[in-house]
Design a protein around this motif. Structure first.
Motif: not given
Ligand code: UDP
Ligand code: MG
Length: 323
Positions: A122-123, A131-135, A138-141
């Motif tokens: 786990r990262r 930032m965009l990829k992270r956000k 997170a929304w996807f999960y």
């Protein structure tokens, strides 16, 4: 000497990272006690000399095996092919760009030897990801795990260790469109989680653009949840109820105040609203029907042009063995 463990590595235009990958991975593998290794490299239709470099590796070191795809089939297909070909008592998929830290492999193997059937990595820190990829990730999960019964652990990639029993379970799943994260989660088994910090890419660029990631997320939702389909039934019931109430109100108003100028605006709004609701739901239906269509074709997930090294037990080197 000990167990055979397979690394499965997808390569798509990774010529710049291959040597670095080999240099980083081999000392780590050598340091794990009582273990023999095979490194199943899948060349996913690269156009930049990746294949030549992989074949050279396989010629120099018999632990490397290479699968050459007939074209680019995508990372999910490459992983599937590597996992199909792997012969180890455990299998570890790992990215070629060293974003998955090889140092974790020893800990994974240790956890596996203590009885874990799946060891997740786990990262804990994705600051190298933007930032965009992270956000959006997170929304996807969050959304996915609300909609679907198959819970995909957050911040866990394909980098993990799977026991042979898990690999065999995965191979039983017949679907052609393979959302690996979801399939990995779906099979279950006794799971242990290790934490790590995600590094930046060793060289080259990410192969996943914003649009590719969006499609990937859509694939995830529609592969593991039918909620997006069902939700429209309820939306329909709700808006129908609202329409009836509104009609009753209109009738009463006409009776009480008489017939005023017929309302253009309300009509227009209603038409627009239902029109768009229908378009959205038709689009969603299309997503699923498209998937049904793709599945019914029963096309293979990938095609292999050639294998190099001792894949599938054939003890041959330098690409004289097709598969
Ligand atoms: N990859 C692949 N086929 C593709 C795209 C990517 O095999 O069509 C491989 C790529 O070579 C790498 C891994 O998948 O080993 C992860 O790709 P990348 O680093 O571009 O993804 P990110 O880390 O940005 O999610
Ligand atoms: Mg990467």
């Amino acid at each position: 000497m000990g167990d055979l463990i397979s690394l499965v590595v997808p390569f798509y235009n990774e010529a710049a990272t291959i040597q670095r990958f080999a240099d980083a991975i081999l000392p780590v593998l050598d340091a794990v006690p009582d273990t023999a290794w095979e490194i199943v490299c899948v060349d996913d239709g690269s156009t930049d000399g990746t294949l030549l470099k992989l074949v050279a590796l396989a010629q120099a070191d018999t632990r490397f095996r290479v699968l050459e795809f007939s074209r680019n089939f995508g990372k999910e297909a490459a992983l599937t092919a590597g996992i199909d070909a792997a012969r180890g008592a455990a299998v570890i998929p790992i990215d070629a760009d060293l974003q998955d830290p090889p140092a974790l492999i020893a800990d994974m193997v240790a956890a596996w030897r203590k009885g874990a059937e799946v060891v997740l990595a786990r990262r804990t820190d994705r600051t190298t990801d933007g930032m965009l990829k992270r956000k959006t990730a997170a929304w996807f999960y969050q959304l996915h795990n609300k909609l679907s019964k198959t819970h995909i652990p957050e911040n866990v990639g394909d980098f993990r260790l799977m026991d042979r029993i898990v690999v065999d379970a995965l191979k039983q799943l017949p679907e052609r469109q393979r959302f690996m994260k979801g399939l990995f989660a779906w099979v279950g088994f006794r799971t242990v989680t290790l934490d790590y910090t995600r590094a930046a890419r060793a060289a080259g660029e990410s192969k996943f653009s914003g649009f590719a990631l969006w499609n990937f997320a859509l694939e995830g939702f529609t592969s593991f949840s039918t909620v997006p389909l069902k939700i429209w039934t309820y939306m329909g019931i709700l808006s129908a109820a609202f329409t009836i109430l509104y009609a009753v109100y209109m009738i009463i108003r006409t009776v009480v105040f008489g017939n005023e100028v017929p309302g253009y605006a309300s009509l227009f709004v209603a038409v627009l609203f239902f029109g768009s609701a229908q378009l959205i739901s038709i689009g969603l239906l299309g997503e699923y029907i498209g998937r049904i269509y793709m599945e019914t074709k029963q096309r293979p997930t990938y095609l292999i042009r050639k294998t190099y090294g001792a894949l599938n037990g054939a003890q041959r080197l330098s690409g004289d063995g097709g598969s």
